[in-house]
Enzyme design. Sequence first.
Site, PDB file in Angstrom:
ATOM      1  CG  PHE A 126      15.104  -3.213   2.518  1.00 12.94           C
ATOM      2  CD1 PHE A 126      15.783  -2.291   3.294  1.00 12.94           C
ATOM      3  CD2 PHE A 126      15.846  -4.051   1.691  1.00 12.94           C
ATOM      4  CE1 PHE A 126      17.174  -2.189   3.250  1.00 12.94           C
ATOM      5  CE2 PHE A 126      17.231  -3.961   1.630  1.00 12.94           C
ATOM      6  CZ  PHE A 126      17.898  -3.024   2.416  1.00 12.94           C
ATOM      7  CB  ALA A 127      11.925   1.948   3.193  1.00 16.19           C
ATOM      8  CG  ASP A 166      -2.232   0.747   0.986  1.00 13.92           C
ATOM      9  OD1 ASP A 166      -2.161   1.990   1.057  1.00 13.92           O
ATOM     10  OD2 ASP A 166      -3.287   0.140   0.738  1.00 13.92           O
ATOM     11  CG  LEU A 168      10.420  -6.028   2.821  1.00 14.54           C
ATOM     12  CD1 LEU A 168      10.952  -5.524   4.152  1.00 14.54           C
ATOM     13  CD2 LEU A 168      10.367  -7.549   2.849  1.00 14.54           C
ATOM     14  CB  CYS A 219       1.721  -0.723   5.242  1.00 12.26           C
ATOM     15  SG  CYS A 219       3.480  -0.386   5.096  1.00 12.26           S
TER      16      CYS A 219
END
Length: 236
Positions: A174-175, A91, A161, A191
């Site tokens: 990823f962050a 999302d 992710l 998300c």
Amino acid sequence: MNKKIQLLDLGNKDYKATWDYQEELFKQIVDIKIQNRREETVLETPNYFLFVEHPHVYTLGKSGDLSNLLLSEKQLEAKGATFYKINRGGDITYHGPGQIVGYPILDLENFFTDIHKYLRLLEEVIILTLAEYNITGARSQGETGVWLGVGTPFARKICALGVRASRWVTMHGFALNVNANLGYFDNIIPCGIKGKAVTSLNVELGIEKVNEQEVKEKIIKHFNKLFEAEIFISAI
């Protein structure tokens, strides 16, 4: 199978410019695979790992709900942030300074052909990295990413992710919040999950700033081991 991965650290780079660059590398790998299939050649496919830090930006995955962005276009502008609807899973999320973003662009046929395993290994890389700071990261059932305090009223997300894969080639990634300004997360429902907080490594450690280069080195160490890969630094 080529298990070598070129590491490129892009520094601070605009989200759209980085996305275009990812697409370019992704296409390069896919084109080689198509050629191998058509011409029955066995050309080796390359793998890449990009590190980057983005200026303030919100991105919405292909299955995301725009209502999870709580800002108008004018409010985005006032905050110096941009917004993109993109082609990864997941999302809405935020990227910005103080966040380590990793984009593995891999031909999974060089490693294993299992997207579920790929996502779980990315999570494990972050969990093992956090453990080096005595932080216990964990998975939350049905919620991709890495969380702290799972199963408690204080559950909070530290790493998001979201990936895309086609012909077993991956992009996005990823962050990890390391020294992130968490106030920017107040402008979204991260998300799409309501009632869950976000956090950053420096907040959890109770210090002003974590050495981001050190965190990157730990990420690479664990990625190498879990993927049985050989990551080498490549000049941009």
